[in-house]
Motif scaffolding. Structure first.
Motif, PDB file in Angstrom:
ATOM      1  N   GLN A 225     -25.226 -18.413 -14.654  1.00 60.71           N
ATOM      2  CA  GLN A 225     -24.612 -17.632 -15.450  1.00 60.71           C
ATOM      3  C   GLN A 225     -23.368 -16.827 -14.690  1.00 60.71           C
ATOM      4  O   GLN A 225     -22.190 -16.741 -15.386  1.00 60.71           O
ATOM      5  N   MET A 226     -23.609 -16.071 -13.599  1.00 58.68           N
ATOM      6  CA  MET A 226     -22.676 -15.602 -12.889  1.00 58.68           C
ATOM      7  C   MET A 226     -21.497 -16.318 -12.599  1.00 58.68           C
ATOM      8  O   MET A 226     -20.427 -16.100 -12.573  1.00 58.68           O
ATOM      9  N   TYR A 227     -21.462 -17.513 -12.049  1.00 58.60           N
ATOM     10  CA  TYR A 227     -20.643 -18.624 -11.616  1.00 58.60           C
ATOM     11  C   TYR A 227     -19.899 -18.931 -12.769  1.00 58.60           C
ATOM     12  O   TYR A 227     -18.431 -19.180 -12.656  1.00 58.60           O
ATOM     13  N   LEU A 228     -20.312 -19.258 -13.637  1.00 58.74           N
ATOM     14  CA  LEU A 228     -19.640 -19.729 -15.083  1.00 58.74           C
ATOM     15  C   LEU A 228     -18.865 -18.506 -15.555  1.00 58.74           C
ATOM     16  O   LEU A 228     -17.530 -18.895 -15.987  1.00 58.74           O
ATOM     17  N   ILE A 229     -19.272 -17.497 -15.466  1.00 65.87           N
ATOM     18  CA  ILE A 229     -18.353 -16.255 -15.860  1.00 65.87           C
ATOM     19  C   ILE A 229     -17.339 -16.349 -15.030  1.00 65.87           C
ATOM     20  O   ILE A 229     -16.103 -15.783 -15.434  1.00 65.87           O
ATOM     21  N   VAL A 230     -17.473 -16.316 -13.767  1.00 64.33           N
ATOM     22  CA  VAL A 230     -16.546 -16.010 -12.805  1.00 64.33           C
ATOM     23  C   VAL A 230     -15.201 -17.168 -13.084  1.00 64.33           C
ATOM     24  O   VAL A 230     -14.273 -17.166 -12.866  1.00 64.33           O
ATOM     25  N   THR A 231     -15.841 -18.436 -13.231  1.00 64.36           N
ATOM     26  CA  THR A 231     -15.017 -19.454 -13.392  1.00 64.36           C
ATOM     27  C   THR A 231     -14.065 -19.124 -14.784  1.00 64.36           C
ATOM     28  O   THR A 231     -12.945 -19.423 -14.682  1.00 64.36           O
TER      29      THR A 231
ATOM     30  N   VAL B   7      -8.651 -25.589 -23.531  1.00 62.96           N
ATOM     31  CA  VAL B   7      -9.768 -26.323 -24.139  1.00 62.96           C
ATOM     32  C   VAL B   7     -10.873 -26.195 -23.083  1.00 62.96           C
ATOM     33  O   VAL B   7     -11.912 -25.907 -23.501  1.00 62.96           O
ATOM     34  N   GLY B   8     -10.611 -26.051 -21.827  1.00 65.85           N
ATOM     35  CA  GLY B   8     -11.595 -25.701 -20.732  1.00 65.85           C
ATOM     36  C   GLY B   8     -12.246 -24.440 -20.993  1.00 65.85           C
ATOM     37  O   GLY B   8     -13.420 -24.207 -20.723  1.00 65.85           O
ATOM     38  N   ALA B   9     -11.430 -23.398 -21.294  1.00 66.33           N
ATOM     39  CA  ALA B   9     -11.920 -21.909 -21.256  1.00 66.33           C
ATOM     40  C   ALA B   9     -12.885 -22.223 -22.735  1.00 66.33           C
ATOM     41  O   ALA B   9     -13.933 -21.491 -22.599  1.00 66.33           O
ATOM     42  N   GLY B  10     -12.556 -22.618 -23.940  1.00 67.48           N
ATOM     43  CA  GLY B  10     -13.462 -22.954 -24.839  1.00 67.48           C
ATOM     44  C   GLY B  10     -14.754 -23.455 -24.384  1.00 67.48           C
ATOM     45  O   GLY B  10     -15.954 -22.965 -24.834  1.00 67.48           O
ATOM     46  N   MET B  11     -14.783 -24.522 -23.609  1.00 63.89           N
ATOM     47  CA  MET B  11     -16.026 -25.382 -23.003  1.00 63.89           C
ATOM     48  C   MET B  11     -16.763 -24.271 -22.246  1.00 63.89           C
ATOM     49  O   MET B  11     -17.811 -24.347 -22.433  1.00 63.89           O
ATOM     50  N   LEU B  12     -16.225 -23.510 -21.528  1.00 65.65           N
ATOM     51  CA  LEU B  12     -16.788 -22.577 -20.615  1.00 65.65           C
ATOM     52  C   LEU B  12     -17.714 -21.645 -21.269  1.00 65.65           C
ATOM     53  O   LEU B  12     -18.644 -21.260 -21.306  1.00 65.65           O
ATOM     54  N   VAL B  13     -16.883 -21.095 -22.466  1.00 67.44           N
ATOM     55  CA  VAL B  13     -17.548 -20.326 -23.320  1.00 67.44           C
ATOM     56  C   VAL B  13     -18.883 -20.779 -23.890  1.00 67.44           C
ATOM     57  O   VAL B  13     -19.837 -20.027 -23.871  1.00 67.44           O
ATOM     58  N   GLY B  14     -18.700 -22.193 -24.370  1.00 67.85           N
ATOM     59  CA  GLY B  14     -19.892 -22.641 -24.842  1.00 67.85           C
ATOM     60  C   GLY B  14     -21.081 -22.737 -23.725  1.00 67.85           C
ATOM     61  O   GLY B  14     -21.998 -22.674 -24.076  1.00 67.85           O
ATOM     62  N   LEU B  15     -20.634 -23.361 -22.571  1.00 62.83           N
ATOM     63  CA  LEU B  15     -21.620 -23.681 -21.450  1.00 62.83           C
ATOM     64  C   LEU B  15     -22.249 -22.057 -21.222  1.00 62.83           C
ATOM     65  O   LEU B  15     -23.389 -22.147 -20.929  1.00 62.83           O
ATOM     66  N   ILE B  16     -21.517 -20.989 -21.086  1.00 63.97           N
ATOM     67  CA  ILE B  16     -22.118 -19.734 -20.896  1.00 63.97           C
ATOM     68  C   ILE B  16     -23.083 -19.284 -21.994  1.00 63.97           C
ATOM     69  O   ILE B  16     -24.266 -18.729 -21.435  1.00 63.97           O
ATOM     70  N   TRP B  17     -22.820 -19.482 -23.333  1.00 67.18           N
ATOM     71  CA  TRP B  17     -23.883 -19.266 -24.230  1.00 67.18           C
ATOM     72  C   TRP B  17     -24.943 -19.941 -24.010  1.00 67.18           C
ATOM     73  O   TRP B  17     -25.820 -19.580 -24.196  1.00 67.18           O
ATOM     74  N   MET B  18     -24.850 -21.542 -23.911  1.00 70.26           N
ATOM     75  CA  MET B  18     -25.987 -22.220 -23.605  1.00 70.26           C
ATOM     76  C   MET B  18     -26.986 -21.735 -22.608  1.00 70.26           C
ATOM     77  O   MET B  18     -27.975 -21.663 -22.323  1.00 70.26           O
ATOM     78  N   ALA B  19     -26.193 -21.246 -21.467  1.00 70.24           N
ATOM     79  CA  ALA B  19     -26.956 -20.917 -20.096  1.00 70.24           C
ATOM     80  C   ALA B  19     -27.478 -19.726 -20.314  1.00 70.24           C
ATOM     81  O   ALA B  19     -28.780 -19.450 -19.763  1.00 70.24           O
ATOM     82  N   ARG B  20     -26.947 -18.762 -21.124  1.00 72.63           N
ATOM     83  CA  ARG B  20     -27.771 -17.576 -21.524  1.00 72.63           C
ATOM     84  C   ARG B  20     -29.119 -17.783 -22.105  1.00 72.63           C
ATOM     85  O   ARG B  20     -29.912 -16.773 -22.242  1.00 72.63           O
ATOM     86  N   LYS B  21     -29.030 -18.682 -23.104  1.00 75.04           N
ATOM     87  CA  LYS B  21     -30.299 -19.199 -23.852  1.00 75.04           C
ATOM     88  C   LYS B  21     -31.328 -19.970 -22.951  1.00 75.04           C
ATOM     89  O   LYS B  21     -32.449 -20.273 -23.539  1.00 75.04           O
ATOM     90  N   GLY B  22     -30.707 -20.292 -21.485  1.00 77.51           N
ATOM     91  CA  GLY B  22     -31.800 -20.709 -20.729  1.00 77.51           C
ATOM     92  C   GLY B  22     -31.992 -22.145 -21.019  1.00 77.51           C
ATOM     93  O   GLY B  22     -33.221 -22.646 -21.104  1.00 77.51           O
ATOM     94  N   LYS B  23     -30.848 -23.044 -21.576  1.00 83.17           N
ATOM     95  CA  LYS B  23     -30.871 -24.315 -21.881  1.00 83.17           C
ATOM     96  C   LYS B  23     -31.135 -25.386 -20.551  1.00 83.17           C
ATOM     97  O   LYS B  23     -31.589 -26.379 -20.773  1.00 83.17           O
TER      98      LYS B  23
ATOM     99  N   ILE C  39     -21.157 -32.349 -16.487  1.00 81.35           N
ATOM    100  CA  ILE C  39     -20.138 -33.075 -17.128  1.00 81.35           C
ATOM    101  C   ILE C  39     -18.868 -32.193 -17.422  1.00 81.35           C
ATOM    102  O   ILE C  39     -17.584 -32.368 -17.335  1.00 81.35           O
ATOM    103  N   GLY C  40     -19.116 -30.757 -17.793  1.00 83.42           N
ATOM    104  CA  GLY C  40     -18.043 -29.909 -18.005  1.00 83.42           C
ATOM    105  C   GLY C  40     -17.324 -29.598 -16.737  1.00 83.42           C
ATOM    106  O   GLY C  40     -16.154 -29.403 -16.588  1.00 83.42           O
TER     107      GLY C  40
END
Lengths: 552, 123, 236
Positions: C100-106, C179-195, C206-207
């Motif tokens: 989560q930390m790395y995704l947020i920094v990205t 578009v990448g920023a939107g993708m990162l938001v999605g990934l962060i959201w999924m990562a927070r749910k522990g997917k 893939i992201g």
């Protein structure tokens, strides 16, 4: 093919992809490749009808030497809309998006394409692009010709070029997504035992087509986008007055649009391979050569775009190179044609409707291809460039090749898609009518072009009238021929007799499941154990499958 | 689809080393760009950029450990990009009237045509 | 075969196994990136043709860009590529917090990049260098010899061509960043749910591929756009 695992329900009470539910919502939100194929079939039929109406207007106008039906401005719009709709909204999606979508997973023994959501998205993108094109059409159309050459399109044209450009930009993504899906599916989702060289040749065709869609379409997307900017903001990339280069547009445009010709015809060749093999009950002669020739056409097709630009200010040395490679592309096409003929030779040929289309394809495509060689010769092209010779040539390839193959394929797989048989006698009659009408329409145009009738003119000298009237007469026969399948195929949905799983006794995984196929295509896990087109094994495979079904 | 490509985890050390190399590459490009070497400037800049891109592809994008199919896909992409650039640029280079080329970088501004001229103006 | 597959979380029904799904996803992304390459490829072709047609115009045009800001953005983007790669690493080794930390920094680095880009675009607009017909009105060197933003009269039109290519290429790149920023938001959201874990992490991977591709485009854009006239600056 053998049965690896347990079968599910028996054939009698079969739930298939058509009758599983009937709501509009279940169709619009479907992720099933078969339903998406049907959605595409309906949408491109609509576009074919619209494009056909424009074609009729062109032929009506050209009955008399004086332009008395349409104004010159209107005529420009009519032939442009005919070209744009037929190419971008009918020919390019025709076989890949309808037959391809429906058959590709079935032939691979897969449950669906790799990315079902992207598949549905591609249809919606197509519909959005199509809706924009419809809006373009009612709000004035475009008059640049389907090639959009600047600086006419970027400065002088008084029509909806920007809107049409954006529409094509959007539609391009639908084509890219289809290609991406097919390529990944073929690479990763083949059934156990289905090696590359056991694949039906239709799949080799689809693979080569996907290659072009993936690598070419982005370039036209960026080109029409730049053209839209050029028109709205005068960016000066293509406009010589602002320091731009119109020939650069032609390079970028034809980098896609020449290979796009192969997007249209390679799938047709795949269909013909399937039909000829099944209708002669012989394996395709020289399977490997036919398979690789599809790939060769796809690759070489990218190296020849300059032959559209012999009379632009393209360097003539580069023109020589393009001309030479264009001749080279004829080789793989000839390999295919010769191998098909060799397959028919001494086969037990049955002249069912699909086979009549396949035979028509062989003749017409050969004429279309051979006249292409005339045009590839730089010197001769100076004389023939922008005449009706060119028009006749590409209609022989596009209509005589692609649409004939598409109709043949539609008839061949219609029982599989709908579970109904169409009227065979009407099928044969209409196939013959289309063949005759087509030749009467377009053969006179070769002569016209050779005598010097330029394309895109709405009036002409009186000497040409006889040939033009012949052509228009042929067009009305052709139109009748195209309407007939629309009628009897629709009628077959209600009155046709139920189709068996394998009405042609053909080889291939798609025939080893019910007609129409169940939801996830197969009620068993398909395994391939025979080479492609091993017709002797069809019975044996079927019996083995039924035995397993009974014991379960 | 073998299992070893599935679970290959690239060590952090590799990532850091690649990052360092990318930074060095960037510094090198900027340093070289101060001097006027004519055509060489572009060549050096593009060479360094290609090396940087290759490093990113091989290690950040794990292509060094990926299936052959992935490599073929990338190779095909680069090949087709090369076709697009090469076949078009050769047309421009062998046109007889196209004299304003890379070789004229050193020409003083006065010799340039005052009004912009289309490169493909024909005969 | 298909029965036991039903129970694996994250496996779509039409795939036989996790491996097949992962391979399809990765190859699919690569094929998509190849189309992106051809998409940018058209613009790189335009760049090549016009750079060799108008070499001086491109040098002067490049000289007008803010090299330090471009360099900063290069470093920001390469750094974000590193953090994205570290994110993939964390997912593969099942470190939820680090992921989560790395995704947020990205994501933050992405926003920094876009912020700097906005500053650059605004200053171009302010200097009348946005090349649309109505707005393009650069200071002329002969009239204002000491003006840093001045363009020689003879090159005015050529510089305009360069600026168009600059805006098209960086604009398209910035669009991909958004578009990448939107993708990162999605990934962060999924990562927070522990997917994501060491078995199922292909969305992150893939992201990441997409993100690195956007970085590679910039690796080429930076020297081609910002550095081709940099030596003129040193001469001052």
């Amino acid at each position: 093919m053998e049965i690896a695992a347990q079968p599910a329900e028996t054939q009698e009470e079969s739930v298939n992809y058509l009758n599983v539910n009937h709501t509009v919502k279940s169709w619009l939100l479907t992720l099933d490749h078969k339903r998406i194929g049907i959605l595409y079939l309906l949408s491109i039929s609509l576009f074919f009808l619209i494009g056909g109406i424009y074609a009729s207007l062109i032929r009506l106008e050209l009955v008399t030497p004086r332009g008395d039906l349409l104004t010159p401005e209107m005529y420009n719009r009519v032939f442009t809309m005919h070209g744009v709709i037929m190419i971008f909204f009918f020919l390019i999606p025709s076989i890949p998006a309808t037959l391809g979508n429906f058959l590709l997973p079935l032939m691979l023994g897969a449950k669906d394409v790799a990315f079902p959501r992207l598949n549905l998205l591609s249809w919606y993108i197509f519909i959005i692009g199509g809706a924009m094109m419809m809006y373009t059409l009612v709000s004035g159309g475009i008059d640049t010709g389907w090639t959009f050459y600047p600086p006419y399109s970027s400065i002088y044209s008084n029509s909806q070029v920007t809107l049409a450009g954006v529409s094509i930009f959007i539609t391009g993504f639908s084509s890219i997504l289809t290609g991406l899906n097919f390529m990944v599916t073929i690479h990763t989702m083949r059934a156990p035992g289905l090696t590359w060289f056991r694949m039906p040749l239709f799949l080799w065709g689809m693979y080569s087509t996907s290659l072009i869609q993936i690598l070419g379409t982005p370039v036209i997307a960026i080109t029409v986008l730049a053209l839209a900017f050029e028109r709205t903001l005068q960016i000066g990339i293509f406009d010589p007055k602002l320091g731009g280069d119109p020939v650069l547009f032609q390079h970028m445009f034809w980098f896609y649009s020449h290979p796009a010709v192969y997007i249209m015809v390679i799938p047709g060749m795949g269909v013909i391979s399937e039909i000829i093999a099944s209708m002669t009950r012989k394996a395709i002669f020289g399977y490997h050569f036919v398979a690789f020739s599809s790939l060769a056409i796809a690759v070489f097709g990218f190296l020849v775009w300059g032959h559209h630009m012999f009379t632009s200010s393209q360097s003539m040395y580069q023109g020589l190179v393009f001309s030479l490679i264009t001749y080279a592309v004829a080789i793989p096409s000839a390999i295919k044609t010769f191998n098909w003929v060799a397959t028919i030779y001494k086969g037990s040929v049955s002249y069912d409707t699909p086979m009549i289309y396949a035979l028509a394809f062989l003749g017409l495509f050969t004429i279309g291809g051979m006249t292409g060689l005339f045009l590839a010769a730089m010197g001769l092209d100076i004389h023939l460039h922008d005449t009706y010779f060119v028009v006749a040539h590409f209609h022989y390839v596009m209509v005589g090749g692609q649409i004939i193959a598409y109709l043949g394929g539609l008839h061949f797989w219609w029982p599989k898609m709908t579970g109904r048989m169409y009227s065979e006698i009407w099928g044969r009659i209409s196939a013959v009518i289309i063949f005759l009408g087509f030749n009467l329409t377009f053969f006179p145009q070769f002569v016209l072009g050779y005598l010097g009738m330029p394309r895109r003119y709405h009036a002409y000298v009186p000497e040409f009238q006889t040939l033009h009237v012949l052509s228009s007469a042929g067009a009305s026969i052709l139109a009748l021929g195209f309407l007939m399948p629309g009628i009897y195929l629709t009628a077959s949905l209600f009155f046709g007799k139920k189709a068996e799983a394998n009405p042609w006794q053909a080889y291939g995984l798609e025939w080893q499941t019910a007609s129409p196929p169940p939801l996830e295509n197969f009620t068993y896990d398909p395994v391939v154990t025979h080479e492609a087109y091993d017709f002797d094994s069809v019975k044996e495979i079927q019996e083995a499958r039924e035995k397993v079904a009974v014991t379960a | 689809m073998s299992a070893h490509s599935e679970h290959h985890v690239v060590p952090v050390k590799v990532y850091l080393a690649i990052f360092g190399a990318l930074m060095v590459g960037t510094a090198l490009t900027v340093f070289v760009a101060q001097f006027n070497f004519g055509v060489l400037n572009v060549l050096i800049a593009l060479t360094v950029a290609c090396i940087k891109a290759t490093l990113v592809i091989l290690f950040f994008m794990h292509v060094a450990y990926s299936s052959r199919l992935t490599k073929v896909v990338i190779g095909a992409g680069i090949f087709w990009f090369a076709i697009l650039i090469f076949m078009t640029i050769t047309d421009y280079r062998v046109r007889q009237d196209w004299h304003v080329g890379l070789g004229s970088l050193e020409k003083p501004a006065a010799e340039q045509p005052a009004a912009p001229q289309p490169s493909g103006s024909g005969h | 075969m298909s029965e036991h597959a039903e129970h694996v979380p994250g496996l779509a029904h039409h795939f036989v196994s996790m491996e097949q799904q992962k391979e399809a996803g990765t190859v699919g992304m690569w094929v998509f990136l190849v189309t992106e390459l051809m998409f940018f490829g058209g613009l790189f072709l335009v760049y090549t043709i016009f750079r060799s047609t108008y070499p001086l115009g491109f040098e002067y045009g490049s000289f007008l860009l803010n090299m330090p800001l471009g360099l900063t953005n290069t470093i920001v983007l390469i750094l974000s590529s590193l953090t994205m790669a570290m994110g993939v690493h964390s997912a593969q080794t099942n470190k939820q917090g680090a992921l989560q930390m790395y995704l947020i920094v990205t994501l933050l680095l992405c926003l920094v990049f876009l912020g700097i880009k906005t500053v650059e675009y605004r200053s171009k607009l302010h200097d009348h260098l946005f090349p649309a017909y109505t707005t393009y009105n650069p200071a002329i060197k002969e009239a204002e010899p000491n003006n840093h933003h001045a363009v020689p009269q003879a090159l005015k039109s050529e510089v305009r061509t360069f600026l168009w290519i600059y805006f098209l290429m960086t604009g398209l790149h910035a669009f991909h960043m958004i578009v990448g920023a939107g993708m990162l938001v999605g990934l962060i959201w999924m990562a927070r749910k522990g997917k994501f874990n060491d078995v199922y992490n292909s969305p992150i991977e893939i992201g990441g591929l997409y993100w690195h591709f956007v970085d590679i485009v910039w690796i080429f854009l930076f020297p081609l756009l910002y550095l081709s006239g940099y030596h003129l600056n040193v001469g001052h």
